[in-house]
Structure formats: structure tokens, C-alpha cells
Design an enzyme around this catalytic site. Sequence first.
Site, PDB file in Angstrom:
ATOM      1  N   LYS A 196       0.853  -1.192   0.000  1.00 36.01           N
ATOM      2  CA  LYS A 196       0.000   0.000   0.000  1.00 36.01           C
ATOM      3  C   LYS A 196       0.888   1.241   0.000  1.00 36.01           C
ATOM      4  CE  LYS A 196      -1.749   2.714   3.053  1.00 36.01           C
ATOM      5  NZ  LYS A 196      -1.691   3.999   2.324  1.00 36.01           N
TER       6      LYS A 196
ATOM      7  N   GLY B 298       7.284   4.753   8.256  1.00 37.47           N
ATOM      8  CA  GLY B 298       6.409   5.889   8.493  1.00 37.47           C
ATOM      9  C   GLY B 298       6.580   6.422   9.899  1.00 37.47           C
ATOM     10  N   SER B 299       5.502   7.005  10.411  1.00 36.31           N
ATOM     11  CA  SER B 299       5.565   7.711  11.694  1.00 36.31           C
ATOM     12  C   SER B 299       5.501   6.745  12.877  1.00 36.31           C
ATOM     13  CB  SER B 299       4.399   8.694  11.777  1.00 36.31           C
ATOM     14  OG  SER B 299       3.183   7.973  11.730  1.00 36.31           O
TER      15      SER B 299
ATOM     16  N   GLY C 264       3.312   3.401  13.495  1.00 30.42           N
ATOM     17  CA  GLY C 264       4.134   2.249  13.894  1.00 30.42           C
ATOM     18  C   GLY C 264       3.545   1.538  15.112  1.00 30.42           C
TER      19      GLY C 264
ATOM     20  N   GLU D 134      10.442   0.989  10.213  1.00 30.27           N
ATOM     21  CA  GLU D 134      11.408   2.073   9.976  1.00 30.27           C
ATOM     22  C   GLU D 134      10.685   3.364  10.303  1.00 30.27           C
ATOM     23  OE1 GLU D 134      14.503   1.961   9.191  1.00 30.27           O
ATOM     24  OE2 GLU D 134      14.769  -0.113   8.540  1.00 30.27           O
TER      25      GLU D 134
ATOM     26  N   CYS E 273      13.792  11.048   7.082  1.00 26.51           N
ATOM     27  CA  CYS E 273      13.849  10.420   8.410  1.00 26.51           C
ATOM     28  C   CYS E 273      15.204  10.600   9.084  1.00 26.51           C
ATOM     29  CB  CYS E 273      13.513   8.944   8.290  1.00 26.51           C
ATOM     30  SG  CYS E 273      14.577   8.062   7.133  1.00 26.51           S
TER      31      CYS E 273
ATOM     32  N   GLU F 272      10.289  15.315  16.069  1.00 23.58           N
ATOM     33  CA  GLU F 272      10.656  15.239  14.647  1.00 23.58           C
ATOM     34  C   GLU F 272       9.790  16.266  13.915  1.00 23.58           C
ATOM     35  OE1 GLU F 272       9.258  11.938  12.234  1.00 23.58           O
ATOM     36  OE2 GLU F 272      11.259  11.732  11.415  1.00 23.58           O
TER      37      GLU F 272
HETATM   38  P1  NAD Z   1       2.587   7.976   8.218  1.00 22.60           P
HETATM   39  O1  NAD Z   1       2.914   7.101   9.353  1.00 22.60           O
HETATM   40  O2  NAD Z   1       1.557   9.029   8.411  1.00 22.60           O
HETATM   41  O3  NAD Z   1       2.107   7.130   6.951  1.00 22.60           O
HETATM   42  C1  NAD Z   1       2.891   6.081   6.451  1.00 22.60           C
HETATM   43  C2  NAD Z   1       1.997   5.083   5.762  1.00 22.60           C
HETATM   44  O4  NAD Z   1       1.117   4.516   6.732  1.00 22.60           O
HETATM   45  C3  NAD Z   1       1.109   5.674   4.666  1.00 22.60           C
HETATM   46  O5  NAD Z   1       1.007   4.757   3.613  1.00 22.60           O
HETATM   47  C4  NAD Z   1      -0.233   5.810   5.380  1.00 22.60           C
HETATM   48  O6  NAD Z   1      -1.342   5.785   4.506  1.00 22.60           O
HETATM   49  C5  NAD Z   1      -0.213   4.576   6.264  1.00 22.60           C
HETATM   50  N1  NAD Z   1      -1.144   4.643   7.396  1.00 22.60           N
HETATM   51  C6  NAD Z   1      -1.576   5.734   8.061  1.00 22.60           C
HETATM   52  N2  NAD Z   1      -2.457   5.368   9.021  1.00 22.60           N
HETATM   53  C7  NAD Z   1      -2.560   4.021   8.971  1.00 22.60           C
HETATM   54  C8  NAD Z   1      -3.314   3.056   9.692  1.00 22.60           C
HETATM   55  N3  NAD Z   1      -4.138   3.409  10.670  1.00 22.60           N
HETATM   56  N4  NAD Z   1      -3.181   1.761   9.366  1.00 22.60           N
HETATM   57  C9  NAD Z   1      -2.332   1.384   8.379  1.00 22.60           C
HETATM   58  N5  NAD Z   1      -1.616   2.248   7.638  1.00 22.60           N
HETATM   59  C10 NAD Z   1      -1.716   3.554   7.928  1.00 22.60           C
HETATM   60  O7  NAD Z   1       3.978   8.613   7.751  1.00 22.60           O
HETATM   61  P2  NAD Z   1       4.248   9.614   6.595  1.00 22.60           P
HETATM   62  O8  NAD Z   1       3.735  10.961   6.997  1.00 22.60           O
HETATM   63  O9  NAD Z   1       3.783   9.045   5.300  1.00 22.60           O
HETATM   64  O10 NAD Z   1       5.854   9.627   6.583  1.00 22.60           O
HETATM   65  C11 NAD Z   1       6.593  10.389   7.452  1.00 22.60           C
HETATM   66  C12 NAD Z   1       7.180   9.545   8.549  1.00 22.60           C
HETATM   67  O11 NAD Z   1       7.898   8.453   8.002  1.00 22.60           O
HETATM   68  C13 NAD Z   1       8.195  10.300   9.379  1.00 22.60           C
HETATM   69  O12 NAD Z   1       8.005  10.019  10.735  1.00 22.60           O
HETATM   70  C14 NAD Z   1       9.526   9.753   8.894  1.00 22.60           C
HETATM   71  O13 NAD Z   1      10.569   9.873   9.809  1.00 22.60           O
HETATM   72  C15 NAD Z   1       9.179   8.345   8.619  1.00 22.60           C
HETATM   73  N6  NAD Z   1      10.154   7.751   7.693  1.00 22.60           N
HETATM   74  C16 NAD Z   1      11.049   6.826   8.170  1.00 22.60           C
HETATM   75  C17 NAD Z   1      12.019   6.282   7.334  1.00 22.60           C
HETATM   76  C18 NAD Z   1      13.016   5.261   7.816  1.00 22.60           C
HETATM   77  O14 NAD Z   1      13.614   4.578   6.990  1.00 22.60           O
HETATM   78  N7  NAD Z   1      13.247   5.124   9.100  1.00 22.60           N
HETATM   79  C19 NAD Z   1      12.068   6.680   5.996  1.00 22.60           C
HETATM   80  C20 NAD Z   1      11.155   7.621   5.563  1.00 22.60           C
HETATM   81  C21 NAD Z   1      10.188   8.145   6.407  1.00 22.60           C
END
Ligand code: NAD
Length: 502
Positions: A192, A245-246, A250, A267, A302, A402
Amino acid sequence: MVASIKPKRDELGLSEGLMLIDGTWSAAQDEQTWEHRHPATAELVAGFPIAGPADVDRAVRAARRAFDQGPWPRARATERIRVLRRVADLVREHGDELLALQALDNSVPLTFGSVYATSPAFLADVFDHHAGWVDKLAGQTLPPYQGGDHMVMTLREPVGVVGAVIPWNAPLMLAVQKLAPALAAGCTVVVKPSEYATFAVLRLIRLIEEAGLPAGVLNVVTGPGEPTGDALINHPLVDKLSFTGSRAVGRRIMTAAASTFKRVTLELGGKSPAVVFPDADVGTAAAITMGTVTMGLSGQVCLAPTRALVHRDVADEFLAMAEMIGSMVSYGNPFDPAVTSSPLINTRQLDRVLGLIETGQAEGARLVCGGTRSDGELAEGNFVTPAVFTDVSNDMTIAREEIFGPVLSVIPFTDEDEAVRIANDTEYGLAATVWTSDLKRAMRMTRAIRAGTVGINGYQLEPHAAFGGFQQSGLGREGGQPAIEAYTELKTVLFPLTDEMM
Ligand code: NAD
């Protein structure tokens, strides 16, 4: 206003349906659509269907069938290697197209594609690297512990159906970091993409499909976290969740995983320190630190070194260079070669970043430059001028949260012990950089800092190097051998060779 960047529908592949389920591109069953607005212009790029629980269920069941009955998990190593190498070739061939779609997604400038870690070359290298693991996923043959005549072995087998959830900031690179090892290990996948960066990932999926994957091995569902992501992470037929993601999401992933004990790789975010000693090339340290926080993705990275821990003796020199780099940032149309940096992804993130900048000032940090919403012809986009804060103490909100925007906090220190204490005083632990010309100090700092990746006088991500976080920056690693092993289960085989041992 920034020149219109509205694409043609065909460029986005919209005419063919957006979800790949069991080898067929199709529309969602639900009529609901998600509207993607471009972050540089607020224009509607496209609307696309939101996969509901029924669509996600179809995709997961297709992946389950492909895993339980299909040829991919059972394929000869040579076959999997052939397909993955073909993907690498196709990605190289279609690199420009992928970068253009990514610019339509999240407005990351095309120029950023020349940075290795975000380039098509890197994406292709990740597939090539994991292709190389397919015939080397070895277990062990162990000597019998109590003596006697029997064999003890371990085997690595694919973990099963993987649910991969991707963010928007580097959608191609982050998709590839999951898809390449998962497919190399013999897993099947439902991916997704983020609702804010869907189109480049869809093109990538088409290229992978074109390379010759059997139907059902790779499936894609589009839509936001709710309902699409939520249905995927809670699906009982998924064996492993791989998420970038966030922290907030997570945590939901970990909770969802608990019900059926899904395997998990996370991650997450970071608040990475760049520690600058007086014996460093301070100008370069400041240029690269500020450059990473402002160029390309405008700090929506990130591992961005958003806390610059700078020795008091060189703080002024560092600040002057950081300010100069900030003034070199150029915003606008991501297809314009003069544009260096992207807007923030959406208005929610824009408001959050501006709010945190206000909080920084209210808590006593000094804003040296930037930190305002860009106006004039940039007014429609989510642009924030690059901000540098000084006189920051590590307990301020801007040093702890962050921010995910072009905001650098400069925190002074006096000696190495204090630098280590501040560097480690965080809930995160994704990355760190140490700037010094003293080799022993570099090694001492590397050992002392609790972070998944430490760069000495800079860094460059590599496809074969593990990447991931300590503490709340995540769980597990992507990249290299640990990544592919995370898509396997270890099976122990006990084989008595004599009847007495049975
Ligand atoms: P996010 O957590 O808002 O979204 C990430 C993904 O999760 C998206 O596809 C979103 O649709 C999905 N999502 C959201 N709510 C969900 C739920 N309830 N159930 C399942 N999936 C859901 O993050 P973002 O705003 O897209 O990205 C930014 C974050 O990602 C920052 O915190 C950044 O540090 C982190 N990030 C980490 C790395 C790494 O390698 N460590 C790399 C890039 C980004």
C-alpha cells in the site's frame, strides 16, 4: 503562481485501473475516491479509488494463494534471480519516468534524482543486490551437541504473505527497500503506497510485473491509512508487516500484529544529531548538515541531522555557513532544473511545521533565518523558508520532536562527554554524523552514540548496508543481509541417522 504541472491521465496510468490484484489491474469495488493535490501548486493532480476492506481482502487472498500454491516461493534460485535482475534493468531504463511521477506525487525536484540514494541507479542496485542473495540464503549445518550419529541443520524459508506500507517522502526508494528483499526471499506481497505518493510506486509495480512475476505474487491496493492500510495490517492472512512511516502508525502496526503474531519490521522517524568538533572542516559540516535539512525533500527525511551539536568555539562559523546554504534554496516547479527543494507534503504538515517554529521561539530559541510561509508566486504551495535556530537547549520542543520540515536546531556543547550526553538524550536513534579530523575521537563517538547508522564526516546510503533505528526509530533493519533474512523464517531440521536416537 508556480506554472501548472497538471499531468495527462495517461501519464499516470489512470486509464488502466490502479489496483493490481491477482495479476489483473482493476478498479476498487468502493466508489470512494482520494483526491491528490500537488503540494507545490495545490492543483488536483488526480483522484484515485480508495481500496476498502473487500478489495484488500481480495489482494491478501491472492497473495496467500500465490504463496501457498504458486510457483514463486518454490522457484529455482536462477528463476528468481533472472526476474529481479530484469527489474533492475527496467528500473534503469525507465528511471526518468519514475522520477517524473515522483515529482507529480510529492514535488521532490527532478534534480534530487542525481543524489545516489534517491536515484534510479540506487533503486536498480537494491534489486541487483538482493538478486545476489537468492542463492546464498543459507542455513547452518551444526555438529551434534551430545555426540552421536545425527544431523542438525537450519534452513531459511520465505516468511509468507507480506503487507508493505510505504510513506510519501521517498516512495520509490522506500518501496524498493521492502519489495526487493521480500521477493528475493520468495514471499508474496500486498503493498500500500502512501495516499500522498501513489503514482511513482504504481509505475514501479508495473515494471516489476513486466519483468515476469507470476500472478498474485505482487499486489497493490491504493488509499489512505483508513480504511485501506488498516484493513491490510489487521488482515489475519498476512504473515509479516513491513512499515516505514511515523511512530504513531508504527504503534498501530505493532498492536495489529499482536493478534496473529505477525512478524514486524518498522522504519520510523528520527531526531538525528550532527556533532561538529572544532578540528573538523566546519564549513563542509555546516553545508552538508544544512543541505540535508533543506535541499531535496526540505527536511522531510527520516535521517535528517536536524540537531546540529556544535562546539562553542566554532558555533559562529557553523551558523554563518548554515544561513548561507539556507539562502541558496530555490522553490517552485519540481521539473525546473533550478529548483532545489520541495514544499511540505500537505497543509496539515505546513501548519504543524509553522506551529513548531512558533513554539521554538516561545521557548527561547533564537531564529537566525527563515521559518515563514513563502508568499508571492509560491503562495499556493506549502513552502516554508529554511529556518535555523540557535541558542537551542536539548529539552526544547524543537530539539525533541521530529519536525519533518526545513528546520535546523543548533545546540552548543563544550566537550566530548557533553556532546555524547546530548546526542543520546532523545527517544529516537536512527542516525548520527560525527565531524572531526581526529580518528580516535571519531571512533569513540561512533561507539558512544546510540543510533542505527553513524556517518563520519558525512554519509552515503548503500544498498548492501543495514539501515534502521535504535529505540523509537524502529525495529529491525532494511538493506543488506539483515533485510532479506527478515523476510525468512528459520527452520531447524533434526535428522537422527540411527534408530536408537528416535
Ligand atoms: P505515516 O505514518 O503518516 O504514513 C505512512 C503510511 O502509513 C502511509 O502509507 C499511510 O497511509 C499509512 N497509514 C496511516 N495510518 C494508517 C493506519 N491506521 N493503518 C495502516 N496504515 C496507515 O507517515 P508519513 O507521513 O507518510 O511519513 C513520514 C514519517 O515516516 C516520518 O516520521 C519519517 O521519519 C518516517 N520515515 C522513516 C524512514 C526510515 O527509513 N526510518 C524513511 C522515511 C520516512
